[in-house]
Write an enzyme that holds these catalytic residues in place. Structure first.
Site, PDB file in Angstrom:
ATOM      1  N   ASN A 165      29.770  44.926   1.627  1.00  0.00           N
ATOM      2  CA  ASN A 165      30.925  45.744   1.959  1.00  0.00           C
ATOM      3  C   ASN A 165      30.489  47.199   1.893  1.00  0.00           C
ATOM      4  O   ASN A 165      30.104  47.653   0.828  1.00  0.00           O
ATOM      5  CB  ASN A 165      31.983  45.529   0.868  1.00  0.00           C
ATOM      6  CG  ASN A 165      33.237  44.934   1.405  1.00  0.00           C
ATOM      7  OD1 ASN A 165      33.737  45.355   2.445  1.00  0.00           O
ATOM      8  ND2 ASN A 165      33.750  43.958   0.683  1.00  0.00           N
ATOM      9  N   GLY A 195      33.447  45.197 -13.465  1.00  0.00           N
ATOM     10  CA  GLY A 195      32.884  44.938 -14.787  1.00  0.00           C
ATOM     11  C   GLY A 195      31.885  43.803 -14.801  1.00  0.00           C
ATOM     12  O   GLY A 195      31.816  43.004 -13.870  1.00  0.00           O
ATOM     13  N   GLU A 196      31.111  43.761 -15.880  1.00  0.00           N
ATOM     14  CA  GLU A 196      30.152  42.681 -16.079  1.00  0.00           C
ATOM     15  C   GLU A 196      30.686  41.809 -17.220  1.00  0.00           C
ATOM     16  O   GLU A 196      30.653  42.224 -18.386  1.00  0.00           O
ATOM     17  CB  GLU A 196      28.767  43.269 -16.404  1.00  0.00           C
ATOM     18  CG  GLU A 196      27.752  42.284 -16.929  1.00  0.00           C
ATOM     19  CD  GLU A 196      27.599  41.018 -16.084  1.00  0.00           C
ATOM     20  OE1 GLU A 196      27.496  41.106 -14.849  1.00  0.00           O
ATOM     21  OE2 GLU A 196      27.594  39.928 -16.682  1.00  0.00           O
ATOM     22  N   HIS A 211      20.915  38.591  -5.012  1.00  0.00           N
ATOM     23  CA  HIS A 211      20.810  39.699  -4.048  1.00  0.00           C
ATOM     24  C   HIS A 211      19.405  40.045  -3.559  1.00  0.00           C
ATOM     25  O   HIS A 211      19.248  40.910  -2.697  1.00  0.00           O
ATOM     26  CB  HIS A 211      21.475  40.975  -4.579  1.00  0.00           C
ATOM     27  CG  HIS A 211      22.920  40.795  -4.974  1.00  0.00           C
ATOM     28  ND1 HIS A 211      23.779  39.960  -4.304  1.00  0.00           N
ATOM     29  CD2 HIS A 211      23.651  41.350  -5.984  1.00  0.00           C
ATOM     30  CE1 HIS A 211      24.975  40.017  -4.878  1.00  0.00           C
ATOM     31  NE2 HIS A 211      24.921  40.838  -5.892  1.00  0.00           N
ATOM     32  N   CYS A 217      24.557  48.651 -10.158  1.00  0.00           N
ATOM     33  CA  CYS A 217      24.093  48.057  -8.888  1.00  0.00           C
ATOM     34  C   CYS A 217      24.317  49.057  -7.751  1.00  0.00           C
ATOM     35  O   CYS A 217      25.370  49.679  -7.657  1.00  0.00           O
ATOM     36  CB  CYS A 217      24.832  46.751  -8.598  1.00  0.00           C
ATOM     37  SG  CYS A 217      24.506  45.484  -9.833  1.00  0.00           S
ATOM     38  N   CYS A 271      41.150  36.917  -8.560  1.00  0.00           N
ATOM     39  CA  CYS A 271      39.901  37.566  -8.961  1.00  0.00           C
ATOM     40  C   CYS A 271      40.263  38.680  -9.947  1.00  0.00           C
ATOM     41  O   CYS A 271      41.048  39.565  -9.615  1.00  0.00           O
ATOM     42  CB  CYS A 271      39.208  38.141  -7.728  1.00  0.00           C
ATOM     43  SG  CYS A 271      37.783  39.168  -8.118  1.00  0.00           S
ATOM     44  N   GLU A 301      41.785  46.659 -11.162  1.00  0.00           N
ATOM     45  CA  GLU A 301      42.308  45.966  -9.990  1.00  0.00           C
ATOM     46  C   GLU A 301      42.047  44.462 -10.031  1.00  0.00           C
ATOM     47  O   GLU A 301      41.117  43.996 -10.674  1.00  0.00           O
ATOM     48  CB  GLU A 301      41.776  46.575  -8.701  1.00  0.00           C
ATOM     49  CG  GLU A 301      40.292  46.705  -8.600  1.00  0.00           C
ATOM     50  CD  GLU A 301      39.907  47.538  -7.368  1.00  0.00           C
ATOM     51  OE1 GLU A 301      39.943  46.968  -6.271  1.00  0.00           O
ATOM     52  OE2 GLU A 301      39.566  48.716  -7.514  1.00  0.00           O
ATOM     53  N   CYS A 309      27.447  48.855  -5.235  1.00  0.00           N
ATOM     54  CA  CYS A 309      28.754  48.508  -5.818  1.00  0.00           C
ATOM     55  C   CYS A 309      29.561  49.746  -6.178  1.00  0.00           C
ATOM     56  O   CYS A 309      29.045  50.683  -6.795  1.00  0.00           O
ATOM     57  CB  CYS A 309      28.539  47.640  -7.053  1.00  0.00           C
ATOM     58  SG  CYS A 309      30.080  47.145  -7.839  1.00  0.00           S
ATOM     59  N   SER A 352      24.492  36.815  -9.597  1.00  0.00           N
ATOM     60  CA  SER A 352      24.293  37.775  -8.506  1.00  0.00           C
ATOM     61  C   SER A 352      22.808  38.021  -8.346  1.00  0.00           C
ATOM     62  O   SER A 352      22.186  38.713  -9.143  1.00  0.00           O
ATOM     63  CB  SER A 352      25.019  39.086  -8.839  1.00  0.00           C
ATOM     64  OG  SER A 352      26.403  38.834  -8.913  1.00  0.00           O
ATOM     65  N   CYS A 379      35.365  45.883  -3.488  1.00  0.00           N
ATOM     66  CA  CYS A 379      35.912  45.815  -4.836  1.00  0.00           C
ATOM     67  C   CYS A 379      35.636  47.137  -5.540  1.00  0.00           C
ATOM     68  O   CYS A 379      34.607  47.746  -5.367  1.00  0.00           O
ATOM     69  CB  CYS A 379      35.229  44.730  -5.649  1.00  0.00           C
ATOM     70  SG  CYS A 379      34.612  43.381  -4.691  1.00  0.00           S
ATOM     71  N   CYS A 429      32.004  49.970 -15.146  1.00  0.00           N
ATOM     72  CA  CYS A 429      30.862  49.073 -15.352  1.00  0.00           C
ATOM     73  C   CYS A 429      29.628  49.929 -15.581  1.00  0.00           C
ATOM     74  O   CYS A 429      29.527  51.024 -15.049  1.00  0.00           O
ATOM     75  CB  CYS A 429      30.667  48.211 -14.102  1.00  0.00           C
ATOM     76  SG  CYS A 429      29.318  47.001 -14.244  1.00  0.00           S
TER      77      CYS A 429
END
Ligand code: SAH
Length: 344
Positions: free
Chosen positions: A291, A160-161, A217, A117, A106, A93, A120, A215, A334, A113
């Protein structure tokens, strides 16, 4: 023999390919222009090539072209979320966001991935595979063609990373920003990482003018490990060192992303610890109200908590913004679009 994915080849590589086919290098430049400026998806479209050459190319090479599966359009702000099918049927996406300063896309850097996390959605089913440079570029090309509007900014913040797919990412960056393709300014490109330390340093050594978003966090190693398994491998201290190294090599200030998770990392103590951690660094903090993901039980922080967190950082002299939520009416976090599709 499998075909060469010509859209992932750099200009010198395309020139070399054409020379190996008995052509002059300028043919390579012509074809590269068709692929990366005129966004052609077939050799048929390349009207200034002979029929014989088009046929020879089609026999040797394939042109990566994503298939648009669905587009969701926000009625609030015109944000468009795309679900694309890759050649092998995997789904990825991408999102187009319209800002005052231009159109920002984006993109995803991997199908799935493996970073794990906790908040996520993209990582829930693990990594399927890396995306090629062409598959990263084509997300932007498809969106530009679909809207007929120029894309001016790109953020690698989808599934993805990116630093777990370093070589393809680097080819992608070169091809996106050089003058023979869309020529997007390096300064308008942001790469977001969960903190793969050796590759943060490798990217720093390339001395590009792009923005590195880290990131974070959490302000402590213990809290960070609780949210991000990758912190077990690359401790906070090493991530901060690598971020400072990036700044020293490029002069580009680091963006720190901080997803506020209700009751977990959003208290006044956390804000104070974060201010302490970033003290003296030329950086910017982007607060993201987490989210909610259906499969996880994380909740968003209260609005008041978010504002207090921001104020506390500002009082300590830190640059901070709260990320504006775009396209709130069209899907969750996402990675959820892709996941919902897989479930269907
Ligand atoms: N792997 C890279 C880039 C992809 S994620 C990275 O970790 O930076 C882009 C950003 O969205 C990261 O900061 C990520 O931690 C954040 N993110 C992921 N899921 C989220 C969620 N449910 N709510 C808010 N932010 C999220």
């Amino acid at each position: 023999m499998s075909k060469t994915e010509i859209k992932s080849l750099t200009l010198p590589e395309v020139e070399q390919l054409l020379v190996s086919m008995g052509e002059k290098p300028f043919r390579g430049r012509q074809i590269y222009g068709w692929l990366h400026r005129r966004l052609a998806v077939s050799f048929e479209e390349m009207t200034d090539l002979s029929g014989k050459l088009k046929k020879a190319l089609a026999e040797r090479c394939e042109i990566t072209a994503l298939k648009t599966e669905t587009v969701q359009v926000s009625k609030i702000d015109g944000t468009r979320k795309y679900l694309f099918a890759l050649g092998d049927g995997n789904m990825i996406e991408s999102v187009l966001m319209r800002y005052q300063h231009g159109n920002s896309v984006c993109i995803s850097s991997q199908a799935g991935c493996r970073m794990g996390c906790k908040f996520c959605a993209s990582t829930l089913d693990g990594l399927v595979r890396n995306l090629t440079a062409a598959e990263m570029l084509d997300q932007i090309y498809c969106i530009q063609k679909d809207t007929g509007e120029r894309v001016s900014h790109v953020v690698v913040m989808g599934t993805g990373e990116p630093l777990d797919n370093f070589d393809n990412l680097f080819t992608f960056i070169s091809m996106l920003t050089d003058e023979h393709g869309l020529h997007i300014s390096q300064r308008n490109l942001t790469i977001s990482t969960c903190g793969i330390v050796p590759n943060m340093r490798k990217l720093a050594d390339k001395q590009l003018q792009l923005t590195l978003a880290v990131s974070l966090h959490a302000p402590t190693q213990e809290q960070r490990e609780g949210l991000m398994p990758v912190a077990g491998k690359y401790p906070l201290e090493q991530v901060m060192d690598a971020a400072r190294y990036y700044f020293s090599k490029t002069g580009r200030r680091i963006t720190y992303e901080y997803a506020l998770v209700g009751g977990q990392n959003d208290g006044p103590k956390d804000a104070a610890a974060l201010a302490g951690l970033l003290k003296g660094q030329n950086c910017h903090v982007n607060l993201i109200p987490v989210n909610p993901v259906r499969e996880r039980d994380y909740v968003q922080s209260e609005r008041e908590t978010i504002v207090n967190f921001k104020n506390k950082l500002e009082k300590c002299g830190i640059n901070v913004t709260i990320r504006r939520e775009m396209g709130r009416d069209i899907d969750g976090a996402c990675g959820q679009l892709r996941k919902r599709y897989a479930e269907r």
